[in-house]
Design a protein around this motif. Sequence first.
Motif, PDB file in Angstrom:
ATOM      1  N   VAL A   1       3.448 -47.376  21.599  1.00 26.59           N
ATOM      2  CA  VAL A   1       2.258 -46.724  21.046  1.00 26.59           C
ATOM      3  C   VAL A   1       1.382 -47.758  20.343  1.00 26.59           C
ATOM      4  O   VAL A   1       0.159 -47.778  20.517  1.00 26.59           O
ATOM      5  CB  VAL A   1       2.656 -45.605  20.056  1.00 26.59           C
ATOM      6  CG1 VAL A   1       1.447 -45.153  19.234  1.00 26.59           C
ATOM      7  CG2 VAL A   1       3.237 -44.417  20.808  1.00 26.59           C
ATOM      8  N   TYR A   2       2.008 -48.615  19.558  1.00 27.21           N
ATOM      9  CA  TYR A   2       1.277 -49.661  18.832  1.00 27.21           C
ATOM     10  C   TYR A   2       0.484 -50.532  19.808  1.00 27.21           C
ATOM     11  O   TYR A   2      -0.700 -50.824  19.582  1.00 27.21           O
ATOM     12  CB  TYR A   2       2.263 -50.517  18.042  1.00 27.21           C
ATOM     13  CG  TYR A   2       1.622 -51.608  17.211  1.00 27.21           C
ATOM     14  CD1 TYR A   2       1.346 -51.413  15.865  1.00 27.21           C
ATOM     15  CD2 TYR A   2       1.298 -52.844  17.774  1.00 27.21           C
ATOM     16  CE1 TYR A   2       0.760 -52.413  15.098  1.00 27.21           C
ATOM     17  CE2 TYR A   2       0.709 -53.843  17.019  1.00 27.21           C
ATOM     18  CZ  TYR A   2       0.449 -53.625  15.689  1.00 27.21           C
ATOM     19  OH  TYR A   2      -0.142 -54.620  14.944  1.00 27.21           O
ATOM     20  N   GLU A   3       1.124 -50.941  20.888  1.00 28.36           N
ATOM     21  CA  GLU A   3       0.453 -51.799  21.869  1.00 28.36           C
ATOM     22  C   GLU A   3      -0.732 -51.097  22.514  1.00 28.36           C
ATOM     23  O   GLU A   3      -1.777 -51.709  22.751  1.00 28.36           O
ATOM     24  CB  GLU A   3       1.452 -52.239  22.945  1.00 28.36           C
ATOM     25  CG  GLU A   3       2.461 -53.268  22.463  1.00 28.36           C
ATOM     26  CD  GLU A   3       3.217 -53.904  23.606  1.00 28.36           C
ATOM     27  OE1 GLU A   3       3.749 -53.142  24.448  1.00 28.36           O
ATOM     28  OE2 GLU A   3       3.266 -55.142  23.681  1.00 28.36           O
ATOM     29  N   GLN A   4      -0.575 -49.815  22.800  1.00 30.87           N
ATOM     30  CA  GLN A   4      -1.666 -49.065  23.421  1.00 30.87           C
ATOM     31  C   GLN A   4      -2.823 -48.852  22.441  1.00 30.87           C
ATOM     32  O   GLN A   4      -3.994 -48.912  22.826  1.00 30.87           O
ATOM     33  CB  GLN A   4      -1.153 -47.715  23.936  1.00 30.87           C
ATOM     34  CG  GLN A   4      -0.205 -47.821  25.117  1.00 30.87           C
ATOM     35  CD  GLN A   4      -0.828 -48.518  26.311  1.00 30.87           C
ATOM     36  OE1 GLN A   4      -1.875 -48.114  26.801  1.00 30.87           O
ATOM     37  NE2 GLN A   4      -0.186 -49.578  26.783  1.00 30.87           N
ATOM     38  N   LEU A   5      -2.505 -48.607  21.190  1.00 29.26           N
ATOM     39  CA  LEU A   5      -3.557 -48.467  20.176  1.00 29.26           C
ATOM     40  C   LEU A   5      -4.363 -49.757  20.074  1.00 29.26           C
ATOM     41  O   LEU A   5      -5.593 -49.734  19.933  1.00 29.26           O
ATOM     42  CB  LEU A   5      -2.941 -48.137  18.813  1.00 29.26           C
ATOM     43  CG  LEU A   5      -2.304 -46.758  18.660  1.00 29.26           C
ATOM     44  CD1 LEU A   5      -1.584 -46.662  17.315  1.00 29.26           C
ATOM     45  CD2 LEU A   5      -3.340 -45.645  18.778  1.00 29.26           C
ATOM     46  N   GLU A   6      -3.671 -50.872  20.154  1.00 30.61           N
ATOM     47  CA  GLU A   6      -4.347 -52.166  20.104  1.00 30.61           C
ATOM     48  C   GLU A   6      -5.180 -52.382  21.369  1.00 30.61           C
ATOM     49  O   GLU A   6      -6.328 -52.835  21.305  1.00 30.61           O
ATOM     50  CB  GLU A   6      -3.311 -53.278  19.952  1.00 30.61           C
ATOM     51  CG  GLU A   6      -3.905 -54.640  19.640  1.00 30.61           C
ATOM     52  CD  GLU A   6      -2.826 -55.663  19.329  1.00 30.61           C
ATOM     53  OE1 GLU A   6      -2.938 -56.333  18.297  1.00 30.61           O
ATOM     54  OE2 GLU A   6      -1.876 -55.790  20.125  1.00 30.61           O
TER      55      GLU A   6
ATOM     56  N   LEU B   1      -8.137 -48.935  19.031  1.00 32.25           N
ATOM     57  CA  LEU B   1      -7.962 -47.883  18.033  1.00 32.25           C
ATOM     58  C   LEU B   1      -7.258 -48.382  16.772  1.00 32.25           C
ATOM     59  O   LEU B   1      -7.506 -47.882  15.676  1.00 32.25           O
ATOM     60  CB  LEU B   1      -7.151 -46.723  18.632  1.00 32.25           C
ATOM     61  CG  LEU B   1      -7.830 -45.939  19.760  1.00 32.25           C
ATOM     62  CD1 LEU B   1      -6.807 -45.087  20.504  1.00 32.25           C
ATOM     63  CD2 LEU B   1      -8.949 -45.069  19.210  1.00 32.25           C
ATOM     64  N   LEU B   2      -6.388 -49.367  16.937  1.00 29.51           N
ATOM     65  CA  LEU B   2      -5.562 -49.814  15.813  1.00 29.51           C
ATOM     66  C   LEU B   2      -6.396 -50.293  14.633  1.00 29.51           C
ATOM     67  O   LEU B   2      -6.088 -49.991  13.476  1.00 29.51           O
ATOM     68  CB  LEU B   2      -4.618 -50.929  16.269  1.00 29.51           C
ATOM     69  CG  LEU B   2      -3.608 -51.394  15.215  1.00 29.51           C
ATOM     70  CD1 LEU B   2      -2.593 -50.295  14.934  1.00 29.51           C
ATOM     71  CD2 LEU B   2      -2.897 -52.662  15.660  1.00 29.51           C
ATOM     72  N   LYS B   3      -7.460 -51.032  14.901  1.00 32.84           N
ATOM     73  CA  LYS B   3      -8.268 -51.584  13.813  1.00 32.84           C
ATOM     74  C   LYS B   3      -8.978 -50.509  13.009  1.00 32.84           C
ATOM     75  O   LYS B   3      -9.435 -50.767  11.890  1.00 32.84           O
ATOM     76  CB  LYS B   3      -9.286 -52.580  14.365  1.00 32.84           C
ATOM     77  CG  LYS B   3     -10.282 -51.995  15.348  1.00 32.84           C
ATOM     78  CD  LYS B   3     -11.157 -53.096  15.937  1.00 32.84           C
ATOM     79  CE  LYS B   3     -12.121 -52.545  16.985  1.00 32.84           C
ATOM     80  NZ  LYS B   3     -12.929 -53.631  17.608  1.00 32.84           N
ATOM     81  N   HIS B   4      -9.072 -49.308  13.556  1.00 35.37           N
ATOM     82  CA  HIS B   4      -9.691 -48.206  12.818  1.00 35.37           C
ATOM     83  C   HIS B   4      -8.656 -47.427  12.009  1.00 35.37           C
ATOM     84  O   HIS B   4      -9.001 -46.484  11.293  1.00 35.37           O
ATOM     85  CB  HIS B   4     -10.436 -47.288  13.780  1.00 35.37           C
ATOM     86  CG  HIS B   4     -11.540 -47.985  14.514  1.00 35.37           C
ATOM     87  ND1 HIS B   4     -12.685 -48.423  13.884  1.00 35.37           N
ATOM     88  CD2 HIS B   4     -11.656 -48.366  15.812  1.00 35.37           C
ATOM     89  CE1 HIS B   4     -13.470 -49.026  14.763  1.00 35.37           C
ATOM     90  NE2 HIS B   4     -12.866 -49.008  15.934  1.00 35.37           N
ATOM     91  N   LEU B   5      -7.399 -47.850  12.134  1.00 33.07           N
ATOM     92  CA  LEU B   5      -6.322 -47.296  11.322  1.00 33.07           C
ATOM     93  C   LEU B   5      -5.790 -48.344  10.346  1.00 33.07           C
ATOM     94  O   LEU B   5      -5.523 -48.049   9.188  1.00 33.07           O
ATOM     95  CB  LEU B   5      -5.170 -46.812  12.217  1.00 33.07           C
ATOM     96  CG  LEU B   5      -5.478 -45.689  13.208  1.00 33.07           C
ATOM     97  CD1 LEU B   5      -4.301 -45.496  14.160  1.00 33.07           C
ATOM     98  CD2 LEU B   5      -5.789 -44.392  12.479  1.00 33.07           C
ATOM     99  N   PHE B   6      -5.645 -49.578  10.850  1.00 35.28           N
ATOM    100  CA  PHE B   6      -5.095 -50.680  10.051  1.00 35.28           C
ATOM    101  C   PHE B   6      -5.915 -51.945  10.307  1.00 35.28           C
ATOM    102  O   PHE B   6      -5.489 -52.825  11.054  1.00 35.28           O
ATOM    103  CB  PHE B   6      -3.630 -50.927  10.427  1.00 35.28           C
ATOM    104  CG  PHE B   6      -2.726 -49.748  10.227  1.00 35.28           C
ATOM    105  CD1 PHE B   6      -2.189 -49.476   8.979  1.00 35.28           C
ATOM    106  CD2 PHE B   6      -2.423 -48.904  11.281  1.00 35.28           C
ATOM    107  CE1 PHE B   6      -1.358 -48.384   8.791  1.00 35.28           C
ATOM    108  CE2 PHE B   6      -1.596 -47.805  11.103  1.00 35.28           C
ATOM    109  CZ  PHE B   6      -1.060 -47.548   9.854  1.00 35.28           C
ATOM    110  N   LYS B   7      -7.063 -52.038   9.683  1.00 37.19           N
ATOM    111  CA  LYS B   7      -7.939 -53.186   9.930  1.00 37.19           C
ATOM    112  C   LYS B   7      -7.357 -54.486   9.381  1.00 37.19           C
ATOM    113  O   LYS B   7      -7.762 -55.575   9.798  1.00 37.19           O
ATOM    114  CB  LYS B   7      -9.321 -52.945   9.323  1.00 37.19           C
ATOM    115  CG  LYS B   7      -9.350 -52.856   7.805  1.00 37.19           C
ATOM    116  CD  LYS B   7     -10.757 -52.600   7.296  1.00 37.19           C
ATOM    117  CE  LYS B   7     -10.793 -52.484   5.773  1.00 37.19           C
ATOM    118  NZ  LYS B   7     -12.164 -52.206   5.273  1.00 37.19           N
TER     119      LYS B   7
END
Length: 289
Positions: free
Chosen positions: A135-140, A144-150
């Motif tokens: 999931v983490y890899e797909q968010l990246e 999407l990841l930077k909008h959760l954990f910038k």
Amino acid sequence: EVATFRSGQVQTAKSGVIVRDNCYGNLEDDVVRRDFNINALYYDIHKHEVIDYVGGLKDLEAREIHIIGEAKLRFSEDPVRMIRAVRFGEKLGAELSDEVKNCILDQAPLLSNISPARLYEECIKLFHNEYSFEVYEQLEKYGLLKHLFKQTHKNDFIKKALLNTAARIKQNKPVTPAFLFAVFLWQAQNERFVMIKKKQRSFYLAMTQASEEVIINQIKQVSLPKWLTARIKDIWIMQSKLEKMHPKKVDDLLQNPRFRMAYDFLLLRSQSINPELEDVAKFWTKAQQ
């Protein structure tokens, strides 16, 4: 959880995000309010059969995820649907449709319109499962990841922690969001600590200030309960105590209620970004025997 059927009547903010959609409707109305075909399946308890208006069963069989309606509109109504799509994709081993993929890449910044409190609950769903690293890899991948954990950037420590979380869940062992959040923000905390330490002579004060600043920045995106931030800080501050290995403080540290989390944190660091801590990790492993 019990939910009533929703009608097609919705109220939206200027951004397009739905702010009210709890008007009672019928089954046919409710279908079009669902997000993905696979989430629009109903079960008739009297006839003992699945009711499928949109081809959800076909998508499940084909392992595909299609959105109901126009993806651009549906994601603007509720941007959380984008991270749900990613989670469902990994959970089911399903492929996102091209329309869904392209719209996520284009509309990822809309996550900023969602309240940090709601995103906290969604993050628990994203990472407390057996496929958290995927999931983490797909968010990246989809931005999407930077909008959760910038403040977070992928490294081996994060990979180790996510795989470890997945393994613990498979073994029915307990997990806590404090641990993963501490891992996600560790690099940012370290970098901020180094900057502050140049001006602040006190290690403890510099550590405390760095921790506070990083957490304050994080809760602007994803809200963190006070009990959770307290545990994150405990894990971080205990790292230096564990690294020093003071013989006189071993027993006190072993009795600390946060010791196990701090130890696991140190152990994963030694196995990834800080191999120089291998002997320290061995020391604390032996101390517990």
